[in-house]
Design a protein around this motif. Structure first.
Motif, PDB file in Angstrom:
ATOM      1  N   VAL A 157       0.872  -1.173   0.000  1.00 51.36           N
ATOM      2  CA  VAL A 157       0.000   0.000   0.000  1.00 51.36           C
ATOM      3  C   VAL A 157       0.906   1.219   0.000  1.00 51.36           C
ATOM      4  N   SER A 158       0.575   2.206  -0.814  1.00 48.86           N
ATOM      5  CA  SER A 158       1.355   3.428  -0.878  1.00 48.86           C
ATOM      6  C   SER A 158       0.407   4.626  -0.778  1.00 48.86           C
ATOM      7  N   PHE A 159       0.774   5.593   0.046  1.00 45.71           N
ATOM      8  CA  PHE A 159      -0.041   6.802   0.195  1.00 45.71           C
ATOM      9  C   PHE A 159       0.839   7.955   0.659  1.00 45.71           C
ATOM     10  N   GLN A 160       0.309   9.181   0.530  1.00 41.30           N
ATOM     11  CA  GLN A 160       1.056  10.361   0.951  1.00 41.30           C
ATOM     12  C   GLN A 160       0.888  10.583   2.448  1.00 41.30           C
ATOM     13  N   THR A 161       1.836  11.308   3.035  1.00 35.49           N
ATOM     14  CA  THR A 161       1.773  11.572   4.478  1.00 35.49           C
ATOM     15  C   THR A 161       0.450  12.230   4.841  1.00 35.49           C
ATOM     16  N   GLY A 162      -0.123  11.760   5.924  1.00 36.58           N
ATOM     17  CA  GLY A 162      -1.403  12.288   6.382  1.00 36.58           C
ATOM     18  C   GLY A 162      -2.602  11.657   5.703  1.00 36.58           C
ATOM     19  N   ALA A 163      -2.401  10.944   4.634  1.00 37.64           N
ATOM     20  CA  ALA A 163      -3.510  10.300   3.926  1.00 37.64           C
ATOM     21  C   ALA A 163      -3.704   8.879   4.466  1.00 37.64           C
ATOM     22  N   THR A 164      -4.540   8.105   3.776  1.00 38.55           N
ATOM     23  CA  THR A 164      -4.867   6.752   4.202  1.00 38.55           C
ATOM     24  C   THR A 164      -4.697   5.782   3.051  1.00 38.55           C
ATOM     25  N   GLY A 165      -4.186   4.609   3.347  1.00 40.13           N
ATOM     26  CA  GLY A 165      -4.103   3.528   2.370  1.00 40.13           C
ATOM     27  C   GLY A 165      -5.076   2.426   2.748  1.00 40.13           C
ATOM     28  N   ASN A 166      -5.542   1.673   1.765  1.00 43.63           N
ATOM     29  CA  ASN A 166      -6.541   0.632   2.005  1.00 43.63           C
ATOM     30  C   ASN A 166      -6.077  -0.712   1.483  1.00 43.63           C
ATOM     31  N   TYR A 167      -6.449  -1.757   2.174  1.00 42.56           N
ATOM     32  CA  TYR A 167      -6.268  -3.135   1.724  1.00 42.56           C
ATOM     33  C   TYR A 167      -7.366  -3.952   2.380  1.00 42.56           C
ATOM     34  N   SER A 168      -7.584  -5.145   1.917  1.00 44.01           N
ATOM     35  CA  SER A 168      -8.613  -5.973   2.533  1.00 44.01           C
ATOM     36  C   SER A 168      -8.112  -7.390   2.766  1.00 44.01           C
ATOM     37  N   ILE A 169      -8.777  -8.054   3.701  1.00 36.30           N
ATOM     38  CA  ILE A 169      -8.444  -9.427   4.072  1.00 36.30           C
ATOM     39  C   ILE A 169      -9.696 -10.265   3.875  1.00 36.30           C
ATOM     40  N   ASP A 170      -9.565 -11.332   3.103  1.00 35.22           N
ATOM     41  CA  ASP A 170     -10.684 -12.232   2.835  1.00 35.22           C
ATOM     42  C   ASP A 170     -10.399 -13.560   3.521  1.00 35.22           C
ATOM     43  N   ILE A 171     -11.265 -13.950   4.448  1.00 41.88           N
ATOM     44  CA  ILE A 171     -11.087 -15.199   5.189  1.00 41.88           C
ATOM     45  C   ILE A 171     -12.259 -16.116   4.872  1.00 41.88           C
ATOM     46  N   GLN A 172     -11.967 -17.225   4.214  1.00 42.50           N
ATOM     47  CA  GLN A 172     -12.993 -18.206   3.849  1.00 42.50           C
ATOM     48  C   GLN A 172     -12.569 -19.581   4.363  1.00 42.50           C
ATOM     49  N   TYR A 173     -13.027 -19.952   5.546  1.00 40.89           N
ATOM     50  CA  TYR A 173     -12.684 -21.244   6.142  1.00 40.89           C
ATOM     51  C   TYR A 173     -13.209 -22.351   5.233  1.00 40.89           C
ATOM     52  N   PRO A 174     -12.331 -23.204   4.685  1.00 41.40           N
ATOM     53  CA  PRO A 174     -12.733 -24.142   3.636  1.00 41.40           C
ATOM     54  C   PRO A 174     -13.344 -25.458   4.110  1.00 41.40           C
ATOM     55  N   TYR A 175     -13.272 -25.754   5.390  1.00 37.78           N
ATOM     56  CA  TYR A 175     -13.721 -27.057   5.850  1.00 37.78           C
ATOM     57  C   TYR A 175     -15.208 -27.026   6.176  1.00 37.78           C
ATOM     58  N   SER A 176     -15.832 -28.173   6.150  1.00 38.63           N
ATOM     59  CA  SER A 176     -17.284 -28.230   6.360  1.00 38.63           C
ATOM     60  C   SER A 176     -17.638 -27.782   7.768  1.00 38.63           C
ATOM     61  N   GLY A 177     -18.717 -27.030   7.859  1.00 37.35           N
ATOM     62  CA  GLY A 177     -19.173 -26.539   9.146  1.00 37.35           C
ATOM     63  C   GLY A 177     -18.259 -25.475   9.721  1.00 37.35           C
ATOM     64  N   CYS A 178     -18.548 -25.102  10.930  1.00 33.74           N
ATOM     65  CA  CYS A 178     -17.739 -24.106  11.620  1.00 33.74           C
ATOM     66  C   CYS A 178     -16.791 -24.823  12.583  1.00 33.74           C
ATOM     67  N   PRO A 179     -15.574 -24.330  12.732  1.00 37.72           N
ATOM     68  CA  PRO A 179     -14.662 -24.966  13.677  1.00 37.72           C
ATOM     69  C   PRO A 179     -15.163 -24.805  15.106  1.00 37.72           C
ATOM     70  N   SER A 180     -14.648 -25.621  15.999  1.00 34.61           N
ATOM     71  CA  SER A 180     -15.131 -25.637  17.382  1.00 34.61           C
ATOM     72  C   SER A 180     -14.608 -24.473  18.221  1.00 34.61           C
ATOM     73  N   THR A 181     -13.723 -23.676  17.681  1.00 27.16           N
ATOM     74  CA  THR A 181     -13.164 -22.566  18.443  1.00 27.16           C
ATOM     75  C   THR A 181     -13.111 -21.311  17.570  1.00 27.16           C
TER      76      THR A 181
END
Length: 168
Positions: free
Chosen positions: A67-91
């Protein structure tokens, strides 16, 4: 008696050498299997910077590695989390962000906590800073995370790094 004490010291030196060789051999074998073992000698060779060994997880995706931005500005990125196993994990699942490099004013996605089920939309994260230079936002598995329900993951594993460049 004098000969016995000399033989004792020779035997003691021999045993110390054998034990030392065993520990060196054991350390080399562990290094072959565990790439995240950061040797203290390696840290001395690179003062002020810790080498980053990133071991990504297939179901945790970062939209950009920088990510690159000027001083005082804001940079953006995103995180995509897709748990691939069946159902939801126990924790629940957690990620923590740490930074290195120049000081960043804010990072919006610092401690991520998920109830264990797949997250439906990518998380939008913001980072800002007013000091010119380079930094990293490093995402890793926290030390308190139970990794048993998540195959291939372990505590303190670095799963992603977003490089940040603050330009004038």
């Amino acid at each position: 008696m004098k000969r016995a004490s000399i033989l004792f010291y020779i035997l003691l030196i021999f045993l110390q050498l054998q034990c030392g060789m065993y520990f060196i051999y054991d350390s080399l074998q562990k290094d072959k299997t565990d790439k995240t073992d950061l040797s203290p000698l390696l840290l001395l060779l690179a003062p002020g910077s810790i080498p980053l060994v990133v071991e990504p997880v297939s179901w945790i995706n970062f939209t950009s590695s920088s990510v690159s931005f000027q001083t005082g500005a804001t940079g953006n990125y995103s995180i995509d989390i897709q748990y691939p196993y069946s159902g939801c994990p126990s924790t629940a699942f957690s990620l923590e962000a740490i930074t290195n490099g120049v000081s960043l004013s804010s990072v919006s996605c610092t401690n991520l906590y998920f109830d264990g089920c797949p997250y439906t939309n990518p998380l939008s994260c913001n980072v800002s800073g007013s000091t010119v230079g380079n930094a990293n936002v490093i995402y890793r598995i926290p030390s308190y995370q139970d990794t048993a329900p998540f195959p291939g993951m372990r505590v303190n594993q670095i799963v992603g790094v977003v490089q940040v460049q603050v330009i004038p």
